[in-house]
Design an enzyme around this catalytic site. Structure first.
Site, PDB file in Angstrom:
ATOM      1  N   LEU A 133       0.855  -1.199   0.000  1.00  0.00           N
ATOM      2  CA  LEU A 133       0.000   0.000   0.000  1.00  0.00           C
ATOM      3  C   LEU A 133       0.878   1.232   0.000  1.00  0.00           C
ATOM      4  O   LEU A 133       1.814   1.302   0.804  1.00  0.00           O
ATOM      5  CB  LEU A 133      -0.832   0.053   1.284  1.00  0.00           C
ATOM      6  CG  LEU A 133      -1.879  -1.020   1.532  1.00  0.00           C
ATOM      7  CD1 LEU A 133      -2.426  -0.871   2.953  1.00  0.00           C
ATOM      8  CD2 LEU A 133      -3.011  -0.895   0.513  1.00  0.00           C
ATOM      9  N   HIS A 134       0.602   2.181  -0.877  1.00  0.00           N
ATOM     10  CA  HIS A 134       1.333   3.449  -0.772  1.00  0.00           C
ATOM     11  C   HIS A 134       0.584   4.642  -1.366  1.00  0.00           C
ATOM     12  O   HIS A 134       1.028   5.768  -1.238  1.00  0.00           O
ATOM     13  CB  HIS A 134       2.720   3.347  -1.418  1.00  0.00           C
ATOM     14  CG  HIS A 134       2.661   3.384  -2.927  1.00  0.00           C
ATOM     15  ND1 HIS A 134       2.277   2.309  -3.670  1.00  0.00           N
ATOM     16  CD2 HIS A 134       2.931   4.380  -3.803  1.00  0.00           C
ATOM     17  CE1 HIS A 134       2.318   2.631  -4.946  1.00  0.00           C
ATOM     18  NE2 HIS A 134       2.702   3.884  -5.063  1.00  0.00           N
ATOM     19  N   ARG A 135      -0.569   4.393  -1.997  1.00  0.00           N
ATOM     20  CA  ARG A 135      -1.294   5.519  -2.610  1.00  0.00           C
ATOM     21  C   ARG A 135      -1.780   6.469  -1.526  1.00  0.00           C
ATOM     22  O   ARG A 135      -2.407   6.033  -0.551  1.00  0.00           O
ATOM     23  CB  ARG A 135      -2.539   5.035  -3.347  1.00  0.00           C
ATOM     24  CG  ARG A 135      -2.270   4.176  -4.499  1.00  0.00           C
ATOM     25  CD  ARG A 135      -2.429   4.869  -5.840  1.00  0.00           C
ATOM     26  NE  ARG A 135      -1.642   4.128  -6.769  1.00  0.00           N
ATOM     27  CZ  ARG A 135      -0.532   4.550  -7.349  1.00  0.00           C
ATOM     28  NH1 ARG A 135      -0.118   5.779  -7.156  1.00  0.00           N
ATOM     29  NH2 ARG A 135       0.165   3.796  -8.143  1.00  0.00           N
TER      30      ARG A 135
END
Ligand code: UD1
Length: 363
Positions: free
Chosen positions: A204-206
């Protein structure tokens, strides 16, 4: 032909590795490598250069982290003198990060031809910073290289002259295919105590997912259910780590006994981890493509994708971020009712060579 190649963030390094392999041994191309310094951690940058045998950058602009405006402006300021000093025949940018648009703008304002690799992808979601970077970069590029037909179609609809646009395949997949055998030697499964085909990978990084506590909490609720079924490996991106450690969600994920939290992994370790996974859950763009080639089911934790071919013929499903939807998609995938994924046209390991040939002809 002298060509400045720009890299800034982790996915750029992989793409440029493919192009440097295609340039190697060609006397007719003189590449110059500029690292903007957008990503600078050892785990986010140096390891990739080493494993993917990318040469040391000819220069590093060392911009580091900042707000979008400051980061983009700093890259532009620092890249301007590099471009005017080197006077290249072209500047080549990849992907959709802030370094891409910043250096692209500088190039065209100096009358230098701009080449965009991975052009035309559209999520049609203008709240994504990457979507703005894509639309703007494509609108000022002289040569646009697409990974899939949707990219060509989007550019046509936006009025971009078709003679500038080339469907060449996917440089990220060139690198994957070249490194697949090597990745088999990675010890990452042993290090994490995992068995092949008995774990889930999560990334996850958005900003839309990790900077919003409600959304991130909903995703973690789903992970809590999944980790009771099988181990979940979660290499944590720095943005996500910052978000988790500044809220109670950090403790929540640490309390999940079957979740393995790791630093961002090297290219080869992550490739091995994806290849042997039962399912991959992600909000990354590139991972949707990599899992398509690896034929590993991918659940994309977003409302949309700019890479529709991965859904149409690949192993990707767009699931969103609601807890129930994630758990339901996981259950469906585990029950094995998935169509056999196909490989998209031209994702054959030779995209970078095609690009090099076209550059020599057109620049
Ligand atoms: C950027 C790209 C995104 C890409 C992603 C891959 C933009 C707008 N976004 O997002 O498209 O998918 O890279 O990772 O360009 N940080 C570190 N060390 C680093 C780099 C970043 O600690 O080496 C931390 C900093 O706190 C920084 C935050 O991560 O503020 C975000 O980094 P940034 O470069 O702004 O964007 P990403 O979220 O990584």
């Amino acid at each position: 032909m002298k060509i400045i190649n720009v890299v800034g963030a982790r996915p750029n390094f992989i793409k440029i590795a493919a192009l440097y392999k295609a340039y190697a041994g060609r006397k007719d191309i003189e590449p110059v490598l500029v690292h903007t310094g957008q990503h600078y951690d050892r785990q986010m940058s140096d390891l990739f250069f080493r494993q993917l045998e990318i040469p040391e950058p000819d220069m590093n602009l060392e911009v580091g982290s900042a707000s979008h405006a400051v980061q983009t402006a700093e890259i532009m300021k620092r890249f301007e003198s590099v471009a005017s000093e080197h006077k290249p025949d072209a500047v080549l940018v990849v992907g959709d990060v802030n370094s891409t648009i910043a250096c692209g703008l500088v190039a065209v304002k100096q009358g230098i031809k701009l080449v965009h690799v991975e052009a035309g992808l559209r999520s049609f979601d203008r709240t994504m910073p990457e979507e703005i970077n894509r639309v703007l970069t494509d609108s000022i590029s002289n040569l646009l290289f697409c990974t899939e037909q949707s990219g060509v179609d989007n550019l046509r609809k936006e009025g971009i002259a078709q003679e500038k646009v080339f469907l060449v395949g996917n440089v990220m997949i060139d690198v994957l295919l070249r490194n697949k055998e090597k990745a088999k030697d990675s010890n990452i499964l042993d290090e994490l105590g995992l068995s092949s085909d008995d774990y889930t990978v999560l990334t996850l990084h958005r900003p839309a997912n990790v900077d919003n506590t409600k959304v991130l909490g909903g995703i973690l609720d789903a992970i809590d259910v999944i980790q009771k079924r099988m181990p979940v490996v979660f290499p944590i991106h720095p943005r996500t780590r910052n978000s988790l450690s500044s809220t109670s969600l950090g403790q929540r994920i640490e309390d999940m006994r079957n979740v393995h939290l790791t630093e961002p992994l090297s290219y080869l370790d992550f490739l091995k981890l994806m290849s042997s996974a039962t399912v991959v859950l992600t909000d990354s763009g590139g991972i949707q493509e990599e899992t398509t080639i690896l034929k590993v089911p991918c659940l994309t934790l977003r409302k949309n994708t700019e890479r529709p071919i991965t859904v149409e013929i690949g192993s990707n499903q767009i699931v969103g971020t609601a807890t129930d939807a994630i758990v339901a998609a996981f259950e469906r995938t585990m029950s094995g009712k998935n169509a056999e994924p196909q490989i998209p046209p031209l994702w054959d390991g030779h995209a970078a060579e095609r690009i090099a040939e076209i550059l020599l002809d057109k620049v």
